[in-house]
Write a protein that holds these residues in place. Structure first.
Motif, PDB file in Angstrom:
ATOM      1  N   LEU A 184       7.059   3.755 -13.279  1.00 35.11           N
ATOM      2  CA  LEU A 184       5.682   3.146 -14.288  1.00 35.11           C
ATOM      3  C   LEU A 184       4.359   3.146 -14.104  1.00 35.11           C
ATOM      4  CD1 LEU A 184       8.325  -0.484 -13.949  1.00 35.11           C
ATOM      5  CD2 LEU A 184       8.149   1.740 -16.091  1.00 35.11           C
ATOM      6  N   VAL A 185       4.586   4.057 -12.738  1.00 32.95           N
ATOM      7  CA  VAL A 185       2.738   4.068 -11.781  1.00 32.95           C
ATOM      8  C   VAL A 185       3.052   5.656 -11.973  1.00 32.95           C
ATOM      9  CG1 VAL A 185       2.366   1.714 -11.511  1.00 32.95           C
ATOM     10  CG2 VAL A 185       3.583   3.456  -9.331  1.00 32.95           C
ATOM     11  N   PRO A 186       2.458   5.960 -12.738  1.00 35.80           N
ATOM     12  CA  PRO A 186       1.960   7.638 -12.765  1.00 35.80           C
ATOM     13  C   PRO A 186       1.203   8.629 -12.487  1.00 35.80           C
ATOM     14  CG  PRO A 186       2.214   7.320 -14.756  1.00 35.80           C
ATOM     15  CD  PRO A 186       3.072   6.176 -14.559  1.00 35.80           C
ATOM     16  N   GLU A 187      -0.220   7.102 -12.182  1.00 36.88           N
ATOM     17  CA  GLU A 187      -1.273   7.492 -12.198  1.00 36.88           C
ATOM     18  C   GLU A 187      -1.299   6.958  -9.826  1.00 36.88           C
ATOM     19  OE1 GLU A 187      -1.516   2.889 -13.194  1.00 36.88           O
ATOM     20  OE2 GLU A 187      -0.034   5.267 -14.148  1.00 36.88           O
ATOM     21  N   ALA A 188      -0.739   6.167  -9.303  1.00 33.83           N
ATOM     22  CA  ALA A 188      -0.739   5.855  -8.449  1.00 33.83           C
ATOM     23  C   ALA A 188      -0.323   7.437  -7.273  1.00 33.83           C
ATOM     24  CB  ALA A 188       0.653   4.895  -7.732  1.00 33.83           C
ATOM     25  N   MET A 231      -0.424  -1.354 -10.708  1.00 32.34           N
ATOM     26  CA  MET A 231      -1.789  -1.236  -9.773  1.00 32.34           C
ATOM     27  C   MET A 231      -2.017  -2.909  -9.571  1.00 32.34           C
ATOM     28  SD  MET A 231      -1.444   3.038  -8.987  1.00 32.34           S
ATOM     29  CE  MET A 231      -3.270   2.855  -8.662  1.00 32.34           C
ATOM     30  N   VAL A 232      -3.096  -2.756  -8.524  1.00 30.41           N
ATOM     31  CA  VAL A 232      -3.372  -3.810  -8.188  1.00 30.41           C
ATOM     32  C   VAL A 232      -5.048  -3.164  -7.288  1.00 30.41           C
ATOM     33  CG1 VAL A 232      -2.541  -4.649  -6.043  1.00 30.41           C
ATOM     34  CG2 VAL A 232      -3.313  -6.050  -7.050  1.00 30.41           C
ATOM     35  N   LYS A 249       0.803  -1.377  -0.099  1.00 28.85           N
ATOM     36  CA  LYS A 249      -0.114  -0.063   0.087  1.00 28.85           C
ATOM     37  C   LYS A 249       1.067   0.974  -0.178  1.00 28.85           C
ATOM     38  CE  LYS A 249      -4.149   1.486   2.252  1.00 28.85           C
ATOM     39  NZ  LYS A 249      -4.740   1.866   4.228  1.00 28.85           N
ATOM     40  N   LEU A 250       0.493   2.235  -0.731  1.00 26.83           N
ATOM     41  CA  LEU A 250       1.285   3.444  -0.925  1.00 26.83           C
ATOM     42  C   LEU A 250       0.954   4.479   0.664  1.00 26.83           C
ATOM     43  CD1 LEU A 250       3.311   4.767  -2.816  1.00 26.83           C
ATOM     44  CD2 LEU A 250       1.170   5.917  -3.786  1.00 26.83           C
ATOM     45  N   ILE A 251       1.873   4.102   1.407  1.00 23.54           N
ATOM     46  CA  ILE A 251       1.449   5.551   1.922  1.00 23.54           C
ATOM     47  C   ILE A 251       1.759   6.339   2.016  1.00 23.54           C
ATOM     48  CG2 ILE A 251       1.222   3.915   3.692  1.00 23.54           C
ATOM     49  CD1 ILE A 251       3.959   4.376   5.187  1.00 23.54           C
ATOM     50  N   ALA A 252       3.234   7.111   1.006  1.00 23.67           N
ATOM     51  CA  ALA A 252       3.257   8.188   1.073  1.00 23.67           C
ATOM     52  C   ALA A 252       4.063   8.741   0.273  1.00 23.67           C
ATOM     53  CB  ALA A 252       4.302   8.852   2.167  1.00 23.67           C
ATOM     54  N   ASP A 262      -3.789   3.640  -2.897  1.00 22.29           N
ATOM     55  CA  ASP A 262      -3.825   2.729  -3.204  1.00 22.29           C
ATOM     56  C   ASP A 262      -2.896   1.768  -3.638  1.00 22.29           C
ATOM     57  OD1 ASP A 262      -5.915   4.056  -5.205  1.00 22.29           O
ATOM     58  OD2 ASP A 262      -3.813   5.020  -6.984  1.00 22.29           O
ATOM     59  N   TYR A 263      -3.152  -0.184  -4.027  1.00 18.10           N
ATOM     60  CA  TYR A 263      -1.838  -0.756  -4.179  1.00 18.10           C
ATOM     61  C   TYR A 263      -1.304  -1.038  -4.989  1.00 18.10           C
ATOM     62  CZ  TYR A 263      -3.774  -1.707   0.769  1.00 18.10           C
ATOM     63  OH  TYR A 263      -4.814  -2.015   1.655  1.00 18.10           O
TER      64      TYR A 263
END
Length: 86
Positions: A38-42, A58-59, A8-11, A46-47
């Motif tokens: 590679l995930v500029p939309e994250a 992303m998932v 999980k992206l926390i910061a 988000d996971y």
């Protein structure tokens, strides 16, 4: 074997622009800094799937939790803890 691990992206910790970013990702309480290029939309909350220090996709939360639980059962998470490295 090489695996990608869900976390999980926390910061967002560094941001050169909207593409070149670094963030902190939690893997069941173990926090690592990873590239988010590679995930500029994250966004925070988000996971993402992380492989070799980079978020590669992303998932959704449900799939991330299922995958992480399975990896825990298989004992495949030992390399996440820095105290075991060196």
């Amino acid at each position: 074997m090489c695996l990608s691990i869900p976390g999980k992206l926390i910061a967002i910790t560094k941001e050169l622009d909207e593409i070149f970013r670094v963030g902190k990702v939690s893997f069941d309480g173990i926090i690592k800094e990873v590239s988010l290029t590679l995930v500029p939309e994250a966004k925070v909350g988000d996971y993402v799937m992380v492989h070799v220090g980079a978020a590669i996709s992303m998932v959704d939360e449900e799939e991330a939790k299922k995958t992480f639980d399975l990896l825990k059962q298989l004992g495949e998470l030992h390399d996440l803890d820095d105290s075991q490295i060196n």
